[in-house]
Design a protein around this motif. Structure first.
Motif, PDB file in Angstrom:
ATOM      1  N   TYR A 243      45.617  58.079  36.195  1.00 53.04           N
ATOM      2  CA  TYR A 243      44.749  57.088  35.567  1.00 53.04           C
ATOM      3  C   TYR A 243      45.343  56.622  34.230  1.00 53.04           C
ATOM      4  O   TYR A 243      45.173  55.485  33.828  1.00 53.04           O
ATOM      5  N   THR A 244      46.053  57.531  33.554  1.00 52.38           N
ATOM      6  CA  THR A 244      46.868  57.272  32.349  1.00 52.38           C
ATOM      7  C   THR A 244      46.185  56.389  31.305  1.00 52.38           C
ATOM      8  O   THR A 244      46.669  55.307  30.986  1.00 52.38           O
TER       9      THR A 244
ATOM     10  N   MET B 102      49.686  53.944  29.702  1.00 55.68           N
ATOM     11  CA  MET B 102      50.783  54.831  29.289  1.00 55.68           C
ATOM     12  C   MET B 102      51.990  54.631  30.210  1.00 55.68           C
ATOM     13  O   MET B 102      52.156  55.387  31.170  1.00 55.68           O
ATOM     14  N   PRO B 103      52.848  53.695  29.950  1.00 59.56           N
ATOM     15  CA  PRO B 103      53.925  53.400  30.905  1.00 59.56           C
ATOM     16  C   PRO B 103      54.873  54.579  31.139  1.00 59.56           C
ATOM     17  O   PRO B 103      55.353  54.760  32.253  1.00 59.56           O
ATOM     18  N   LEU B 104      55.139  55.372  30.092  1.00 56.93           N
ATOM     19  CA  LEU B 104      56.089  56.487  30.252  1.00 56.93           C
ATOM     20  C   LEU B 104      55.388  57.839  30.206  1.00 56.93           C
ATOM     21  O   LEU B 104      56.016  58.864  29.931  1.00 56.93           O
TER      22      LEU B 104
ATOM     23  N   VAL C 160      43.458  66.688  39.276  1.00 54.10           N
ATOM     24  CA  VAL C 160      43.943  65.304  39.335  1.00 54.10           C
ATOM     25  C   VAL C 160      42.969  64.397  38.586  1.00 54.10           C
ATOM     26  O   VAL C 160      41.787  64.321  38.925  1.00 54.10           O
ATOM     27  N   GLN C 161      43.481  63.722  37.550  1.00 56.30           N
ATOM     28  CA  GLN C 161      42.655  62.780  36.800  1.00 56.30           C
ATOM     29  C   GLN C 161      42.821  61.391  37.394  1.00 56.30           C
ATOM     30  O   GLN C 161      43.863  60.773  37.270  1.00 56.30           O
ATOM     31  N   SER C 162      41.785  60.904  38.090  1.00 51.16           N
ATOM     32  CA  SER C 162      41.815  59.538  38.617  1.00 51.16           C
ATOM     33  C   SER C 162      40.678  58.756  37.969  1.00 51.16           C
ATOM     34  O   SER C 162      40.073  59.209  37.006  1.00 51.16           O
ATOM     35  N   GLY C 163      40.379  57.568  38.470  1.00 54.47           N
ATOM     36  CA  GLY C 163      39.288  56.786  37.890  1.00 54.47           C
ATOM     37  C   GLY C 163      38.612  55.959  38.968  1.00 54.47           C
ATOM     38  O   GLY C 163      39.195  55.715  40.027  1.00 54.47           O
TER      39      GLY C 163
END
Lengths: 491, 491
Positions: B87-88, B93-95, B453-456
């Motif tokens: 989800y970043t 957060m590209p990197l 796992v962090q998703s959204g």
């Protein structure tokens, strides 16, 4: 008791007991005087401007700076000119350039990681975020303002603060709850009532609250900001226009307060009748962009009472005045308000946008005031260093001393050159004087620059001083000397 | 030729020639798998949440992160849980976390000074600013988009881009000049015509373009964003709603395109008749917040033609899609448009807000689109490091490979659990699948989190994947494995 006494207070009384340390500096290694070796902007600035103009509208660029060489109160440009900066990036550099404590803040690995790992603060804040906010923004919160929303800039702070006021207004109408009807939920998706209500924000002529579409509807300082852009049908009241010198025009100015306050009530009632009620009032404690227009503490006190009477939020926009330049952390602290405002917005010197709220103005459900970033921890770690220096070096009292040097020097110049400048006014170092006309104003700013002083205009005829908090009395004297030269050379 | 083929392309064809290096990592030292030792949020997160909630509306906070320990694709929370982050930080957060090249950018004294000396970029930019913009934002500009405006975030980028479209529309009406009448100059100061014209922006149901008042008038994804906030009377068109799987519903989906395009024209003509003409059209290349709704390249091509026909600006909002997650730097590059859009807005992965413009959309006089900061050089120096890594590590092709792993894995899971999930769709790693209902969707996101796992979520039933560009095929397999466990355990 004259209500504007603080604005008009004589400089002399502050000098009696205050020994000025003219030789000391709050920024070691700072240049001792301006040095100008080319016209400003010089040839290197002009070349860079031509390059930037190939892909940006760059007509507002004045010069290109060398931020490696700039230090303290001195901005160095790419042509090597060393300029005493009394404008400080439109009032946004509290400690001037390259302050060692701010640079030091970037030395720690932890702070570097804070810069690199920018979180969605509303969802995944860092472990130290609550403590950081407490130690920075909350540590200087106006009295009794227990809640805080961080944002990115002044415009989005005002825009979101309007939303808080709209939500509070509607919640009150619902009897204090947020039990939305299905009709409200559905209609708001297509911008229709009742979910999208007609509600307004009352603002003042001469105000500047930002340039996004909601904020712009409350901005009324210059046409170039507004023309061609749609706006909301919101009421606009007259901001008091005083006659200077204040002590010679007590009665007229008092009547002006009364007239303007009466108009506010009329407008609120008129918009209520139009079915577009006023949910909030926004005002700057000093209208900055609009010309450094001051109003009396009495005016602000009464305005708060009117807001309360009509259940409108009372928002004081401290984007330009906040963070110390008036000698207090928040300019409205000069006004002896009955209670704190409902919302105080900030940005600029605070590094981060945001606003303080009374807690009843916080939404009672999440995601109503929200965005991806909700501010920027990088700015908070810089603010942390800034607040520590403000405290350590007692910068608010430096502001007061330097402000008196400027006010007293400008009043002397008013007497020396009555046909050229007038109406000096200010609090702390947040000071403006007027030129006799717009052409002369532009000319003064331009010639000050050629003598090594970076200032700025405001309103139609104002020259705006917005030095850093580390601007000391000796810088004030240097400024007055340069201005005297400019005025003496005026034909 | 089926117009949505790219959205629906079979994963297999991309695997034939691409040898996957499953063991390698683009972020040395990265964790090898999620580790969950407490419920998420854990006790430390909960304690911090209680603290933050004393002065903020914190109902949206999911956990508190430890950004010192987070690395690469793994977000570590304060309770020591190591979460694979797809989800970043809402796709920003590209990197990933703590990328060494981004940290390195903060080592140089010059860059530290750039962080500390934040200029008013529209007035006093640094000497290296033109070159920095050329090397970063301009180096990845969409084809033939020669102009650039930097801003702070997605909302203010859209707000200001609307202003560019309004100004262009009015300038065209004036025959290409900005010779304002006195009446225009005066009337705009009080929000009245002709200086403050009635002009509108056409947007689409399901869209998300931000939350400030102008942007919010074009946002139509969830009522919680909009309710109680006034809006502009602007037209809202239906975004195509396709039936999945696409290859089984070609004819219906094609008709849907035609219906939606016809409605756009009807609305433009209707608002023209209402005296509130459409100066611009805004659309996301994939409606993200609204549920990852895709439209065909054909739809976007025809929409551009309609915009041109009515002299409305064509703005593609790439705030969430831009910066590489679809396998191209800009998602609209997938659409084979006749020419570039008139304006492309960005933020999130680009670190800075802003927009590209065709040069005819730049204002011809300064200070019309302007604010104190006009962006932030700190973000540009981080973007500089990011773009260098994207190039060095060929991250757009990593995105494509990892995207295929995810798409193919999700389609397998759709077959295994047809009653639970469906409608997998995406470009690159910008992927969503739908749960059978909203309750199951929330349950999947929650149980994925408990497995590390962090998703959204997005839309009503979507699970949104927004991994970093350094998300590699092995991370994709790890995600699919965890999701399979979650689905298998669903009762």
């Amino acid at each position: 008791m004259y209500r504007l006494q603080e604005v008009a207070r004589p400089a002399a009384k502050y000098f009696v007991n205050v020994p000025l340390k003219l030789a000391s500096t709050l920024c070691p290694g700072e240049y001792s005087a301006p040095v100008v070796s080319t016209p400003v902007p010089g040839p290197k600035s002009k070349k860079l401007l031509a390059e930037l103009s190939t892909f940006q509208q760059s007509g507002s660029v004045q010069l290109f700076a060398d931020y490696n060489k700039s230090l303290g109160n001195y901005l160095v440009d790419v042509d090597g000119n060393v300029l005493l900066d009394v404008y400080t990036q439109i009032s946004s550099m509290p400690l001037g350039y390259n302050h060692p404590e701010m640079l030091k803040a970037l030395d720690s690995d932890e702070n570097k990681r804070a810069v690199v790992n920018r979180p969605a603060l509303g969802v995944f804040p860092a472990a130290d975020w609550p403590a950081k906010l407490r130690n920075t923004l909350m540590s200087v919160a106006p009295k009794d303002m227990g809640a805080l929303t961080t944002m990115m800039c002044g415009s989005c702070s005002n825009e979101n603060a309007y939303k808080n006021m709209f939500m509070k207004y509607q919640r009150d109408k619902r009897g204090g709850t947020s039990d939305f009807t299905e009709q409200e939920k559905e209609s708001c998706m297509i911008n229709m009532a009742p979910g999208t209500p007609k509600l307004s924000i009352l603002s003042f002529m001469g105000s500047f609250h930002g340039r996004t579409l909601g904020a712009l509807s409350t901005t009324h300082s210059k046409y170039v900001h507004k023309i061609d852009v749609p706006g909301f049908d919101w009421p606009i009241a007259r901001f008091p226009v005083y006659k200077y010198p204040l002590h010679e025009n007590l009665k007229e100015n008092d009547q002006e307060d009364q007239r303007c306050l009466a108009e506010v009530e009329e407008l609120i009632e008129k918009w209520e009748k139009k079915g577009n009620p006023v949910a909030g009032i926004i005002i700057e404690p000093i209208q900055a962009e609009g010309g450094d227009n001051h109003a009396s503490p009495y005016f602000f006190q009464q305005l708060q009472k009117i807001a309360k009477k009509y259940n409108a939020g009372y928002l004081i926009d401290e984007v330009q005045t906040g963070g110390g330049p008036t000698g207090k952390m928040w300019c409205h602290e000069h006004f002896d308000l009955e209670t704190s405002p409902d919302i105080v917005t900030f940005s600029k010197k605070m590094q981060t946008g945001g606003y303080y709220l009374k807690s009843e103005f916080l939404p009672d459900i999440p995601y109503r005031v929200f965005n991806t970033w909700m501010g920027d921890p990088t700015k908070i770690l810089l603010l942390d260093a800034i607040l520590a220096v403000i405290k350590r070096d007692n910068l608010l009292s430096v502001v007061e001393k330097s402000g008196e040097v400027l006010m007293s020097g400008l009043r002397d110049l008013e007497s020396e050159f009555p046909a050229l400048i007038n109406s000096t006014r200010g609090r702390g170092t947040f000071i403006t004087f007027d030129a006799a006309d717009a052409k002369l104003r532009d000319d003064i700013v331009r010639r000050l620059l050629q003598k090594g002083v970076q200032s700025g205009g405001c309103g139609v005829v104002g020259v705006r001083l917005r030095p850093a908090l580390i601007f000391q009395p000796q810088h004030g004297h240097a400024f007055i000397d340069k201005l005297r030269q400019v005025l003496a050379e005026t034909k």
